[in-house]
Every structure is written in structure tokens, then in C-alpha cells.
Motif scaffolding. Structure first.
Motif, PDB file in Angstrom:
ATOM      1  N   VAL A  15      48.693 -52.400 -39.183  1.00  0.00           N
ATOM      2  CA  VAL A  15      49.057 -53.590 -39.945  1.00  0.00           C
ATOM      3  C   VAL A  15      48.094 -54.717 -39.577  1.00  0.00           C
ATOM      4  O   VAL A  15      47.873 -55.002 -38.406  1.00  0.00           O
ATOM      5  N   ALA A  16      47.511 -55.331 -40.574  1.00  0.00           N
ATOM      6  CA  ALA A  16      46.491 -56.342 -40.322  1.00  0.00           C
ATOM      7  C   ALA A  16      47.102 -57.658 -39.865  1.00  0.00           C
ATOM      8  O   ALA A  16      48.156 -58.066 -40.337  1.00  0.00           O
ATOM      9  N   TYR A  17      46.442 -58.321 -38.906  1.00  0.00           N
ATOM     10  CA  TYR A  17      46.775 -59.686 -38.533  1.00  0.00           C
ATOM     11  C   TYR A  17      45.479 -60.471 -38.556  1.00  0.00           C
ATOM     12  O   TYR A  17      44.540 -60.150 -37.828  1.00  0.00           O
ATOM     13  N   MET A  18      45.431 -61.462 -39.426  1.00  0.00           N
ATOM     14  CA  MET A  18      44.202 -62.223 -39.633  1.00  0.00           C
ATOM     15  C   MET A  18      43.067 -61.267 -40.020  1.00  0.00           C
ATOM     16  O   MET A  18      41.910 -61.476 -39.679  1.00  0.00           O
ATOM     17  N   GLY A  19      43.421 -60.177 -40.722  1.00  0.00           N
ATOM     18  CA  GLY A  19      42.408 -59.239 -41.184  1.00  0.00           C
ATOM     19  C   GLY A  19      42.066 -58.137 -40.210  1.00  0.00           C
ATOM     20  O   GLY A  19      41.377 -57.187 -40.569  1.00  0.00           O
ATOM     21  N   TRP A  20      42.543 -58.217 -38.958  1.00  0.00           N
ATOM     22  CA  TRP A  20      42.227 -57.196 -37.952  1.00  0.00           C
ATOM     23  C   TRP A  20      43.318 -56.134 -37.910  1.00  0.00           C
ATOM     24  O   TRP A  20      44.499 -56.445 -37.949  1.00  0.00           O
ATOM     25  N   GLU A  21      42.898 -54.872 -37.828  1.00  0.00           N
ATOM     26  CA  GLU A  21      43.829 -53.746 -37.757  1.00  0.00           C
ATOM     27  C   GLU A  21      43.516 -52.891 -36.537  1.00  0.00           C
ATOM     28  O   GLU A  21      42.368 -52.830 -36.083  1.00  0.00           O
ATOM     29  N   ALA A  22      44.527 -52.237 -36.026  1.00  0.00           N
ATOM     30  CA  ALA A  22      44.322 -51.308 -34.913  1.00  0.00           C
ATOM     31  C   ALA A  22      43.743 -50.008 -35.462  1.00  0.00           C
ATOM     32  O   ALA A  22      44.335 -49.370 -36.322  1.00  0.00           O
ATOM     33  N   ILE A  23      42.568 -49.609 -34.973  1.00  0.00           N
ATOM     34  CA  ILE A  23      41.885 -48.397 -35.440  1.00  0.00           C
ATOM     35  C   ILE A  23      42.195 -47.217 -34.523  1.00  0.00           C
ATOM     36  O   ILE A  23      42.526 -46.133 -34.978  1.00  0.00           O
ATOM     37  N   ILE A  24      42.071 -47.426 -33.224  1.00  0.00           N
ATOM     38  CA  ILE A  24      42.391 -46.387 -32.237  1.00  0.00           C
ATOM     39  C   ILE A  24      43.177 -47.030 -31.105  1.00  0.00           C
ATOM     40  O   ILE A  24      42.773 -48.073 -30.586  1.00  0.00           O
ATOM     41  N   ASP A  25      44.270 -46.402 -30.736  1.00  0.00           N
ATOM     42  CA  ASP A  25      44.912 -46.774 -29.476  1.00  0.00           C
ATOM     43  C   ASP A  25      44.710 -45.626 -28.507  1.00  0.00           C
ATOM     44  O   ASP A  25      44.932 -44.461 -28.848  1.00  0.00           O
ATOM     45  N   MET A  26      44.252 -45.942 -27.296  1.00  0.00           N
ATOM     46  CA  MET A  26      43.989 -44.920 -26.288  1.00  0.00           C
ATOM     47  C   MET A  26      44.728 -45.275 -25.007  1.00  0.00           C
ATOM     48  O   MET A  26      45.007 -46.439 -24.736  1.00  0.00           O
ATOM     49  N   HIS A  27      45.023 -44.244 -24.219  1.00  0.00           N
ATOM     50  CA  HIS A  27      45.694 -44.484 -22.951  1.00  0.00           C
ATOM     51  C   HIS A  27      45.115 -43.582 -21.871  1.00  0.00           C
ATOM     52  O   HIS A  27      44.597 -42.499 -22.146  1.00  0.00           O
ATOM     53  N   LYS A  28      45.193 -44.063 -20.657  1.00  0.00           N
ATOM     54  CA  LYS A  28      44.822 -43.293 -19.472  1.00  0.00           C
ATOM     55  C   LYS A  28      45.798 -43.692 -18.385  1.00  0.00           C
ATOM     56  O   LYS A  28      45.739 -44.806 -17.869  1.00  0.00           O
ATOM     57  N   GLN A  29      46.732 -42.785 -18.099  1.00  0.00           N
ATOM     58  CA  GLN A  29      47.848 -43.089 -17.209  1.00  0.00           C
ATOM     59  C   GLN A  29      48.602 -44.298 -17.767  1.00  0.00           C
ATOM     60  O   GLN A  29      49.156 -44.225 -18.846  1.00  0.00           O
ATOM     61  N   PHE A  30      48.594 -45.435 -17.070  1.00  0.00           N
ATOM     62  CA  PHE A  30      49.345 -46.593 -17.556  1.00  0.00           C
ATOM     63  C   PHE A  30      48.438 -47.642 -18.199  1.00  0.00           C
ATOM     64  O   PHE A  30      48.876 -48.748 -18.494  1.00  0.00           O
ATOM     65  N   ASN A  31      47.186 -47.304 -18.404  1.00  0.00           N
ATOM     66  CA  ASN A  31      46.251 -48.245 -19.013  1.00  0.00           C
ATOM     67  C   ASN A  31      46.092 -47.952 -20.499  1.00  0.00           C
ATOM     68  O   ASN A  31      46.013 -46.794 -20.905  1.00  0.00           O
ATOM     69  N   HIS A  32      46.047 -49.002 -21.297  1.00  0.00           N
ATOM     70  CA  HIS A  32      45.844 -48.857 -22.729  1.00  0.00           C
ATOM     71  C   HIS A  32      44.668 -49.712 -23.168  1.00  0.00           C
ATOM     72  O   HIS A  32      44.415 -50.784 -22.605  1.00  0.00           O
ATOM     73  N   THR A  33      43.976 -49.242 -24.159  1.00  0.00           N
ATOM     74  CA  THR A  33      42.923 -50.033 -24.775  1.00  0.00           C
ATOM     75  C   THR A  33      42.924 -49.715 -26.265  1.00  0.00           C
ATOM     76  O   THR A  33      43.222 -48.588 -26.664  1.00  0.00           O
TER      77      THR A  33
END
Length: 373
Positions: A15-33
Motif C-alpha cells: 500500500v503506497a504512502y506518499m507514493g512509496w510501496e514496500a517491494i521486499i520485506d526481508m528478515h534475519k532472526q529478529f532483524n527486518h529490512t
């Protein structure tokens, strides 16, 4: 709209906010990017990374490092805006992460990058599952096959396609052959029994098994499968495709005397000859319906079930009583592949997965493709 530095907002994936959308969500243990993308007026995209936190509802809690205006959305002083996926992925060590969600518009493009990358097969399978969520069961089965220390394959029906294509079916098109492979047929209708078995032996002379035999053999060669079990009859030619093949019923093309068990030849059986030792009637040495399995065969198969961490059942008849007894012998995961819809009730094994009304050739071919990445 104005948000103070240090304020938080919530951005839902896709869902876009100010035109930005999430393309990839990644995780490593408890870290997200999360890789964010913004589509421009000319239909091109620009990308940047956010190192926020993805909560259980797949929304990103973002802490803004400076105010938002209508022109730019700056998330982090360390983010850099780039104009291609390749550039964006190069900004982050994505190979160490596993994806949770991927924007549907970019799945194929991302997979083109990932599948040639130098990362483990296990991690590639996770990316495949995220890029092709409709094929998650394939990646799940492939992962199980990689992780299992001891896997066995049970092969059920092996000649359906061949029989349907055979030009020599003749009268067998019009005869109920369901109960011909039985002790009762041997005892009370030997002529029909012998003719039908002879017909089967003839069409199986040059038969190497279903197409998926090559795939199973490849899995065995790569030490992904440790043994193959034939639920129904086998032939020497079919068993020869595997290094470690076991029989439950036994071979169709090993002929013996019903009375003294002396070995004989297929030719003698087809030509209606009797046993040269005692004059008894000849038959395949396999176990017929109404007879008990040979003790050695049953013990060998049970031993394999007890050792197995993963069991592939391919076009097996799971309705027979002994199948449930075998399932009670294993603590492993069981995967049932069936071309037909069967009533499957295996209550004592909660790790059973049923993939019914599928083509085992296609399913295993796609598994093989994933494992060869």
C-alpha cells in the motif's frame, strides 16, 4: 502534511504512502529490512531501503529521520535512492536474509536475480516461495528433501499409462481385471490368470517405468533418497533403475512353482508348461491378493519405515489395511502424491501431507528443477 522528526507512522506492505510501496520485506532472526519503491509519472521506479521493524500484521513501523513533504520521503540518513532493482539489491547484503513478502509486480524480476545468485539452495527455496506463493508447496517439499537425513520413496501404480496406450489390450478392455492378481483367481480360474499375467509380462518387457523413475533415480544418485520400495509388483528391468530397490509384493517376472517353489522361466509360464520338478502349476513369485507378504519383504520394508525421516508415497493405494500399519512404524514426515482422489485417513501420523489429483511426473520434475538451482 507535516510530521516532526522522530515521529512514527505505519506503512502496510503493498500500500503506497506518499507514493512509496514496500517491494521486499526481508528478515534475519529478529532483524527486518524493507526495500521501498516509488513509481514515477513516466512509469519508471526508484528504490530505497528502510531498516524499520515489520510487525506481526505485515506493517512497517518507520521512524522518520526528518520531515516529510510532498516532494521527497526520506526514511533514513543511510538510505540512497536508486533507479533499478539491481542497484537497490547491491546496496544491501540481501543474500543473508530470507524474504517474507515480495510485491507481486516485481516477483519475476527479483527471481531472475536471485536464482543465479551464489547462495545456498535452502535460501533460494525461501526466495522461490516468496516470488511464487502459489507454488509454496513445491518449495516446502524440496526443502524437506534437502533437510532429511534418510528418505524413502514408495512407488504404487507403474503401468497405467502403458496399459491405456497398448494396442494389444484386446479382450482385457472388456474384462474386470481387478481381482485377477489374487490367490482365488490362481486357484479357480488359472487359465484367465495365466493369460492376463502373460499379457502383462509382454507389455512390460521393454518398459522402464513411468517418466518420474528417472527423477527418482536422480534423487537417489544425489543421495537425496536412500531407498525405493515397490508397493505392487515390480520387474527386474524396473528395479534395475535404482541402486537400493525393495519389494513388498515381489517381482512379476520371477516365475516359480506354486507347490515346490522351484524356479522356472517366463517362457515356460507363457507356454503353459508345468514345473519340471514336480509338475505343479507355474506362477509369479510375487505375493497375490489373499496371501501373506513374505516375511523377509515385510521386515525389510518396516525397517525402512522406521529409519525414514521423510517418505514419498507416489501413486500408492493408501486404502489397503497394511498401509496404515506401515504408517504406524514411522515418526517421519509423509508426502502422498496421487493422480486420483483417494479417501485418505492416517490418524496416527499428523505430519502427513496429501497432494491429490496431481501429475507426479510434473510435480517431481519441478522439485528436481528447484534442487538443481
Amino acid at each position: 502534511m507535516h510530521i516532526k522528526r522522530g515521529s512514527s507512522l505505519n506503512l502496510t506492505l503493498g500500500v503506497a504512502y506518499m507514493g512509496w510501496e514496500a517491494i521486499i520485506d526481508m528478515h534475519k532472526q529478529f532483524n527486518h529490512t524493507t526495500l521501498l519503491g516509488k513509481q514515477l509519472d513516466n512509469n519508471t521506479w526508484k528504490f530505497k531501503w528502510n531498516f524499520g521493524h515489520l510487525n506481526s500484521e505485515h506493517t512497517i513501523d518507520i521512524t522518520l529521520m526528518q520531515p516529510i513533504n510532498d516532494v521527497e520521503f526520506i526514511i533514513s540518513p543511510y538510505s540512497k535512492v536508486v533507479s533499478s532493482l539491481e542497484e537497490a539489491l547491491a546496496l544491501n547484503d540481501w543474500k543473508l536474509f530470507s524474504p517474507s513478502v515480495i510485491h507481486s509486480q516485481f516477483r519475476e524480476s527479483i527471481w531472475e536475480i536471485v536464482h543465479t545468485a551464489n547462495i545456498s539452495r535452502e535460501r533460494k527455496l525461501k526466495w522461490f516461495a516468496a516470488c511464487y506463493p502459489e507454488k509454496q508447496k513445491l518449495s516446502k517439499v524440496a526443502s524437506q528433501l534437502l533437510q532429511s537425513e534418510y528418505t524413502i520413496g514408495i512407488i504404487g501404480q507403474t503401468t497405467n499409462t502403458l496399459e491405456e496406450a497398448s494396442e494389444e489390450q484386446g479382450i482385457w478392455k472388456y474384462v474386470d481385471v481387478t481381482n485377477i492378481f489374487s490367490n482365488a483367481a490362481f486357484e479357480f480360474d488359472y487359465d484367465i490368470f495365466r493369460k492376463y499375467v502373460s499379457y502383462k509380462l509382454k507389455i512390460l518387457e521393454e518398459y522402464n517405468g513411468p517418466e518420474y523413475f528417472k527423477l527418482i533415480s536422480n534423487f537417489e544418485s544425489n543421495k537425496l533418497i536412500q531407498s525405493i520400495i515397490f508397493q505392487n509388483y515390480s520387474t527386474s528391468r524396473m528395479k534395475g533403475k535404482f541402486t537400493n530397490a525393495l519389494d513388498l509384493q515381489g517381482p512379476l517376472d520371477l516365475i516359480c512353482c506354486h507347490d515346490c517353489r522351484a524356479h522356472s522361466s517366463v517362457t515356460d509360464f507363457v507356454l503353459r508348461k508345468t514345473c519340471s520338478s514336480c509338475g505343479g502349476r507355474l506362477r509369479p513369485s510375487m505375493t497375490l491378493a489373499g496371501e501373506k507378504f513374505k516375511k523377509k519383504n515385510w521386515v525389510n520394508v518396516v525397517t525402512e519405515f522406521e529409519k525414514a525421516e521423510l517418505i514419498f508415497c507416489i501413486d500408492c493405494d493408501v486404502s489397503v489395511p497394511y498401509f496404515s500399519k506401515l504408517m504406524e512404524k514411522t515418526n517421519g514426515n509423509v508426502i502422498i502424491l496421487s493422480t486420483t482422489k483417494q479417501l485418505i485417513e492416517i490418524k496416527k501420523n499428523t505430519r502427513t501431507e496429501h497432494y491429490i489429483e496431481i501429475d507426479p511426473n510434473k510435480f517431481l520434475s519441478e522439485i528436481n528443477m528447484l534442487l538443481s538451482l
